[in-house]
Design a protein around this motif. Structure first.
Motif, PDB file in Angstrom:
ATOM      1  N   LEU A 218      49.335  41.968  28.514  1.00  0.00           N
ATOM      2  CA  LEU A 218      48.909  43.825  29.125  1.00  0.00           C
ATOM      3  C   LEU A 218      49.518  44.709  28.722  1.00  0.00           C
ATOM      4  CD1 LEU A 218      47.740  42.527  32.966  1.00  0.00           C
ATOM      5  CD2 LEU A 218      46.144  42.457  30.254  1.00  0.00           C
ATOM      6  N   ARG A 219      48.887  45.843  27.658  1.00  0.00           N
ATOM      7  CA  ARG A 219      49.804  47.346  27.444  1.00  0.00           C
ATOM      8  C   ARG A 219      48.960  47.941  28.332  1.00  0.00           C
ATOM      9  NH1 ARG A 219      50.287  43.888  21.899  1.00  0.00           N
ATOM     10  NH2 ARG A 219      48.635  45.127  21.780  1.00  0.00           N
ATOM     11  N   GLY A 220      49.947  49.074  28.190  1.00  0.00           N
ATOM     12  CA  GLY A 220      49.684  50.555  28.659  1.00  0.00           C
ATOM     13  C   GLY A 220      48.729  50.693  29.932  1.00  0.00           C
ATOM     14  N   ILE A 221      48.041  51.703  30.246  1.00  0.00           N
ATOM     15  CA  ILE A 221      46.977  51.359  31.146  1.00  0.00           C
ATOM     16  C   ILE A 221      46.240  50.297  31.057  1.00  0.00           C
ATOM     17  CG2 ILE A 221      45.653  53.071  32.267  1.00  0.00           C
ATOM     18  CD1 ILE A 221      48.145  54.041  31.637  1.00  0.00           C
ATOM     19  N   VAL A 222      45.704  49.632  31.489  1.00  0.00           N
ATOM     20  CA  VAL A 222      45.122  48.373  32.382  1.00  0.00           C
ATOM     21  C   VAL A 222      43.817  49.053  33.086  1.00  0.00           C
ATOM     22  CG1 VAL A 222      44.506  46.221  33.218  1.00  0.00           C
ATOM     23  CG2 VAL A 222      47.041  46.861  32.114  1.00  0.00           C
ATOM     24  N   LEU A 223      42.458  48.225  32.370  1.00  0.00           N
ATOM     25  CA  LEU A 223      41.217  49.110  32.898  1.00  0.00           C
ATOM     26  C   LEU A 223      40.550  48.065  33.061  1.00  0.00           C
ATOM     27  CD1 LEU A 223      39.174  51.308  33.847  1.00  0.00           C
ATOM     28  CD2 LEU A 223      38.709  51.067  31.426  1.00  0.00           C
ATOM     29  N   ASP A 224      40.740  47.391  34.272  1.00  0.00           N
ATOM     30  CA  ASP A 224      39.880  46.592  35.297  1.00  0.00           C
ATOM     31  C   ASP A 224      38.066  46.469  34.881  1.00  0.00           C
ATOM     32  OD1 ASP A 224      38.467  44.765  36.854  1.00  0.00           O
ATOM     33  OD2 ASP A 224      38.951  45.763  38.882  1.00  0.00           O
ATOM     34  N   ALA A 225      37.666  46.702  34.373  1.00  0.00           N
ATOM     35  CA  ALA A 225      36.061  46.236  33.832  1.00  0.00           C
ATOM     36  C   ALA A 225      35.585  44.646  34.149  1.00  0.00           C
ATOM     37  CB  ALA A 225      36.343  47.421  32.480  1.00  0.00           C
ATOM     38  N   LEU A 226      35.361  43.730  35.416  1.00  0.00           N
ATOM     39  CA  LEU A 226      35.907  42.585  35.057  1.00  0.00           C
ATOM     40  C   LEU A 226      34.257  42.880  35.902  1.00  0.00           C
ATOM     41  CD1 LEU A 226      39.471  41.491  35.633  1.00  0.00           C
ATOM     42  CD2 LEU A 226      37.738  40.511  34.082  1.00  0.00           C
ATOM     43  N   LEU A 227      34.700  42.786  37.237  1.00  0.00           N
ATOM     44  CA  LEU A 227      33.283  42.452  38.661  1.00  0.00           C
ATOM     45  C   LEU A 227      32.292  44.055  38.720  1.00  0.00           C
ATOM     46  CD1 LEU A 227      34.948  39.528  39.988  1.00  0.00           C
ATOM     47  CD2 LEU A 227      32.680  39.635  38.217  1.00  0.00           C
ATOM     48  N   GLY A 228      31.625  44.114  38.899  1.00  0.00           N
ATOM     49  CA  GLY A 228      30.739  44.854  39.598  1.00  0.00           C
ATOM     50  C   GLY A 228      30.826  44.435  41.523  1.00  0.00           C
ATOM     51  N   THR A 229      29.968  45.291  41.892  1.00  0.00           N
ATOM     52  CA  THR A 229      29.821  45.892  42.653  1.00  0.00           C
ATOM     53  C   THR A 229      28.577  44.473  43.596  1.00  0.00           C
ATOM     54  OG1 THR A 229      27.949  47.291  42.979  1.00  0.00           O
ATOM     55  CG2 THR A 229      29.835  48.337  42.762  1.00  0.00           C
ATOM     56  N   GLY A 230      27.989  43.912  42.594  1.00  0.00           N
ATOM     57  CA  GLY A 230      27.332  43.147  43.062  1.00  0.00           C
ATOM     58  C   GLY A 230      27.864  41.601  43.503  1.00  0.00           C
ATOM     59  N   LEU A 231      28.921  41.088  43.461  1.00  0.00           N
ATOM     60  CA  LEU A 231      29.816  39.923  43.830  1.00  0.00           C
ATOM     61  C   LEU A 231      29.706  40.006  45.521  1.00  0.00           C
ATOM     62  CD1 LEU A 231      31.954  37.961  43.127  1.00  0.00           C
ATOM     63  CD2 LEU A 231      33.835  39.746  43.778  1.00  0.00           C
ATOM     64  N   THR A 232      29.322  39.223  45.870  1.00  0.00           N
ATOM     65  CA  THR A 232      29.441  38.564  47.227  1.00  0.00           C
ATOM     66  C   THR A 232      30.204  36.945  47.479  1.00  0.00           C
ATOM     67  OG1 THR A 232      27.209  36.629  46.268  1.00  0.00           O
ATOM     68  CG2 THR A 232      26.997  39.319  47.392  1.00  0.00           C
ATOM     69  N   GLY A 233      30.323  36.657  46.518  1.00  0.00           N
ATOM     70  CA  GLY A 233      30.866  34.669  46.727  1.00  0.00           C
ATOM     71  C   GLY A 233      32.584  35.168  46.391  1.00  0.00           C
ATOM     72  N   GLU A 234      32.989  34.381  46.593  1.00  0.00           N
ATOM     73  CA  GLU A 234      35.058  34.266  45.818  1.00  0.00           C
ATOM     74  C   GLU A 234      34.821  34.026  44.638  1.00  0.00           C
ATOM     75  OE1 GLU A 234      37.357  33.320  47.885  1.00  0.00           O
ATOM     76  OE2 GLU A 234      36.030  33.938  49.559  1.00  0.00           O
ATOM     77  N   VAL A 235      35.604  34.942  43.985  1.00  0.00           N
ATOM     78  CA  VAL A 235      36.106  35.396  42.282  1.00  0.00           C
ATOM     79  C   VAL A 235      35.762  33.975  42.021  1.00  0.00           C
ATOM     80  CG1 VAL A 235      37.454  36.642  40.859  1.00  0.00           C
ATOM     81  CG2 VAL A 235      36.936  37.756  42.677  1.00  0.00           C
ATOM     82  N   ARG A 236      35.574  33.309  40.615  1.00  0.00           N
ATOM     83  CA  ARG A 236      35.468  32.487  40.052  1.00  0.00           C
ATOM     84  C   ARG A 236      36.721  32.839  38.674  1.00  0.00           C
ATOM     85  NH1 ARG A 236      29.734  30.617  40.221  1.00  0.00           N
ATOM     86  NH2 ARG A 236      29.124  30.145  42.715  1.00  0.00           N
ATOM     87  N   GLU A 237      36.930  31.142  37.744  1.00  0.00           N
ATOM     88  CA  GLU A 237      37.389  31.193  36.762  1.00  0.00           C
ATOM     89  C   GLU A 237      36.452  31.965  35.632  1.00  0.00           C
ATOM     90  OE1 GLU A 237      40.446  31.700  36.360  1.00  0.00           O
ATOM     91  OE2 GLU A 237      41.790  30.819  38.178  1.00  0.00           O
ATOM     92  N   PRO A 238      36.738  32.630  34.545  1.00  0.00           N
ATOM     93  CA  PRO A 238      38.349  32.846  34.396  1.00  0.00           C
ATOM     94  C   PRO A 238      38.623  34.444  34.964  1.00  0.00           C
ATOM     95  CG  PRO A 238      36.520  33.374  32.385  1.00  0.00           C
ATOM     96  CD  PRO A 238      36.041  32.904  33.861  1.00  0.00           C
TER      97      PRO A 238
END
Length: 499
Positions: A122-142
């Motif tokens: 990871l370099r510079g500014i990191v932008l988190d665009a992984l998971l949005g507002t629809g997440l309800t359960g525990e975060v899974r892999e990857p």
């Protein structure tokens, strides 16, 4: 238009209601891809404002529309001359709809899209665009590994719409969550950005409505309202001929042996918050200290509930519980209070005795539990309360037909009629004993001055949190009594005494 945390809308929504707003915008003629482009532009502006000298961006993208926003931010950064790369946690070829179009736009711009691995740099500014507002359960892999890598990078982090792993409805971290320095959120504010674990992960919050029209909000219920200086309920001014009899008589009951300070903090808070008269019923051993500290209060040394009966006929509001204890003395005094037809505030051991079924709560009271007390009142665990603080506040209000102040980060005020207010102000220095006692006395004083229970609770929580924020700037070592003069000053600024 953009807003920072000091200038945000009052209305808060659940993730489902924000999705309904999004659907309304699309149905009214704004294509989904256009909304995605607006979100990307808002995020890009937020990045440039936050880090004006930056020139490198790593986008960590997921599999849904949240990733689409990220791909389009990557396009804007590349066009601005930044070094840009995208790490995809999930196969980009499986993206659909607008997110697939955004990915294609990034590829056509010549942006390198690589699969995320544990060895990814990871370099510079990191932008988190992984998971949005629809997440309800525990975060899974990857995604869990990607979040771990982002948090371990030590780099500046921005989040698209909401930090990945934070529940948009409850503010609960779902196993793990990105710790963002900046969050740019869209269309409408989500409840989960302001309560529970949110304060630890959201960072600087910027909001953009993506040009949503007022009509888009028709038929979509508001889930809660933020308390702000602009929307607070206000005490009426006082006419020049005002006298103490017009502003209530608060009786504070508590202070068993070894806990005398709690009831004195509550009494001092009630006095300094404008109650016309203040009386204290406490153990006889505490009378000299009470008179020395608060000579303006009337103090009754009390060994049994019978001694309260005459006084209960003269007062207008009760505050019960600070330092009360759960032994026979406290139980008998609480029982006497419970039978008095007066507005009441129950705090601390009054709530523990209520949870133990030693007494019933009168109607139209204000109760002020912290999460542990809320758990006992609901018969669940503290973790379950914290997992969904809005639901717990509503459940308490319904069960006890009371206005509930659920204390903690992002304090919530729930009314039996379904209203929910939220205060996200405060300071970590407020993690010290006695602050709840100050809050209870403040609520009692506002009730005594004629406010209804919900409005008194809302104003009290806001004053208390903002006083703590002011005093907390000096750092750790904050004492509960430090808040009282700050509350008095804030109250006068919000509702001047003289008309």
């Amino acid at each position: 238009m953009p807003h920072t945390k000091d200038d945000l809308p009052d209305a808060l929504y659940s993730a489902a209601h924000v999705r309904a707003l999004d659907a309304n915008l699309i149905a009214a003629g704004t294509p989904g891809f256009e909304l995605m482009q607006r979100a990307a532009r808002a995020t890009w502006r937020g990045l440039v404002r936050q880090w004006p000298s930056a020139n490198e961006l790593t986008v960590v993208a997921g599999r849904g529309n949240n990733s689409g926003d990220g791909y389009l931010v990557a396009v804007l950064a590349r066009r601005a001359g930044w070094h840009v790369r995208v790490l995809a946690a999930g196969d980009p070829q499986r993206l659909q709809g607008d997110a697939a179009l955004a990915h294609a736009a990034a590829v056509s711009e010549g942006i390198a899209v690589q699969a995320f691995t544990a060895q990814s740099e990871l370099r510079g500014i990191v932008l988190d665009a992984l998971l949005g507002t629809g997440l309800t359960g525990e975060v899974r892999e990857p995604f869990a590994s990607a979040i771990t890598a982002i948090n371990a990078s030590g780099l500046p982090v921005a989040a698209v719409d909401i930090p990945s792993g934070l529940c948009a409805d409850t503010g609960r971290i779902l196993g793990t969550a990105v710790r963002a320095d900046l969050t740019v959120t869209y269309i409408a504010l989500k409840v989960g950005l302001f309560t529970g674990d949110a304060a630890d992960v959201v960072g600087e919050l910027v909001f953009n409505d993506l040009q949503a029209s007022a009509e888009s909000f028709n038929g979509v219920d508001i889930d809660a309202r933020r308390l702000t200086a602009g929307n607070l309920p206000r005490l009426a001014g006082r006419v020049p001929t005002a006298h103490k009899g017009k502003f209530g008589h608060v009786l504070l009951i508590g202070g068993d042996r070894g806990f005398g300070g709690a009831i004195l903090l509550s009494a001092q808070s009630a006095l300094r918050s404008g109650a016309g008269m203040v009386s204290v019923a406490t153990r006889s051993e505490h009378v000299p200290a009470a008179l020395a500290r608060i000579p303006e209060a009337m103090v009754l040394g009390t060994s049994s509930a019978n001694q309260l009966m005459e006084l209960l006929q003269k007062v207008s509001v009760l505050v019960v519980g600070p330092g009360l204890g759960q032994a026979a003395w406290g139980r008998s005094l609480l029982s006497a209070a419970a039978n008095a037809p007066l507005p009441q505030v129950w705090d601390a051991d009054a709530l523990n005795l209520l949870a133990s079924n030693h007494v019933s709560l009168p109607k139209d009271c204000v109760i002020t539990p912290h999460p542990g007390e809320a758990a006992r009142l609901l018969g669940i665990s503290t973790a379950e309360v914290q997992a969904d603080r809005p639901a717990a506040a509503h459940a308490l209000s319904k069960k006890y037909t009371a206005v509930v102040i659920l204390k903690g980060a992002g304090s919530l005020i729930a009314s039996p009629d379904g209203r929910l207010a939220l205060s996200h102000q405060g300071h970590p220095a407020m993690a010290t004993a006695g602050l709840g006692d100050v809050l209870a006395g403040l609520v009692g004083a506002l009730l005594a001055q004629g406010m209804d229970a919900f409005n008194a609770a809302c104003l009290a929580v806001w004053l208390h949190a903002n006083a703590g924020e002011q005093q907390g700037k000096s750092g750790r070592g904050l004492a509960a009594s430090d808040l009282i003069p700050a509350i008095r000053q804030l109250l006068e600024e919000q509702a001047p005494c003289l008309k």
